[in-house]
Write a protein that holds these residues in place. Structure first.
Motif, PDB file in Angstrom:
ATOM      1  N   ASP A 119       2.623   3.878  -1.941  1.00  0.00           N
ATOM      2  CA  ASP A 119       2.568   2.360  -1.052  1.00  0.00           C
ATOM      3  C   ASP A 119       1.854   2.338  -0.458  1.00  0.00           C
ATOM      4  OD1 ASP A 119       3.557   1.286   1.429  1.00  0.00           O
ATOM      5  OD2 ASP A 119       5.382   1.706   0.338  1.00  0.00           O
ATOM      6  N   PRO A 120       0.974   0.675  -0.421  1.00  0.00           N
ATOM      7  CA  PRO A 120      -0.526   0.624   0.362  1.00  0.00           C
ATOM      8  C   PRO A 120      -0.582   1.257   2.123  1.00  0.00           C
ATOM      9  CG  PRO A 120       0.909  -1.065  -0.224  1.00  0.00           C
ATOM     10  CD  PRO A 120       1.332  -0.372  -0.308  1.00  0.00           C
ATOM     11  N   ASN A 121       0.864   1.113   2.201  1.00  0.00           N
ATOM     12  CA  ASN A 121       0.767   1.954   4.309  1.00  0.00           C
ATOM     13  C   ASN A 121       0.691   3.588   3.829  1.00  0.00           C
ATOM     14  OD1 ASN A 121       0.423  -0.913   4.959  1.00  0.00           O
ATOM     15  ND2 ASN A 121       2.270  -1.023   4.029  1.00  0.00           N
ATOM     16  N   VAL A 122       1.263   3.815   2.971  1.00  0.00           N
ATOM     17  CA  VAL A 122       1.649   5.798   2.708  1.00  0.00           C
ATOM     18  C   VAL A 122       1.142   5.982   4.089  1.00  0.00           C
ATOM     19  CG1 VAL A 122       0.404   6.331   1.232  1.00  0.00           C
ATOM     20  CG2 VAL A 122       2.465   7.598   1.482  1.00  0.00           C
ATOM     21  N   ASN A 123       1.235   7.066   4.787  1.00  0.00           N
ATOM     22  CA  ASN A 123       0.575   8.608   5.155  1.00  0.00           C
ATOM     23  C   ASN A 123       0.213   9.746   4.345  1.00  0.00           C
ATOM     24  OD1 ASN A 123      -0.759  10.091   6.742  1.00  0.00           O
ATOM     25  ND2 ASN A 123       1.215   9.907   8.692  1.00  0.00           N
TER      26      ASN A 123
END
Length: 128
Positions: A119-123
């Motif tokens: 996911d491009p927004n994963v931490n």
């Protein structure tokens, strides 16, 4: 309607962008001394998945094998974070099209539970 010669170029353009994103991510990826997994390793393991991500269809056995290998090698926290960061970079480049959905669904199609999301927004720092 576009001339027939341009349709092929338009179909190839997203694939070229995805490959370019892989190359850029490899060049820009952080190289932590403690992580055994590098972006080069991650991308090499997942390269057999590229055709499926681009076009759909059947998931190649080599793709599932690469995912399983990657997950088994990402046991230590630095390795999980490194692999996550590599895939996050590629996911960000592929966002907005069908590629991200196909890529994110690959582990499930291969019967693998990865230690992180594609996911491009994963931490990635949240994975311990």
């Amino acid at each position: 309607m576009a001339p027939a010669g341009n349709r092929g170029a338009r179909a190839v353009a997203p694939a070229v962008l995805l490959v370019a994103a892989l190359v850029v991510a490899l060049a820009l990826a952080p190289r932590g001394a403690s992580a055994a997994l590098t972006c080069s390793t991650v991308y090499n393991e997942l390269m057999p998945c590229l055709g499926y991500v681009q076009s759909g269809g059947a998931v190649p056995r080599a793709c599932c094998s690469g995912i399983k290998t990657l997950v088994s090698r990402a046991r230590a926290t630095p390795d999980r974070r490194a692999a996550c960061a590599c895939l996050k970079t590629v996911a960000a480049a592929a966002a907005g099209g069908p590629y991200l959905g196909r890529a994110a669904g690959l582990p499930g199609r291969c019967g693998v539970q990865p230690p992180f999301k594609i996911d491009p927004n994963v931490n990635c720092n949240a994975y311990v």
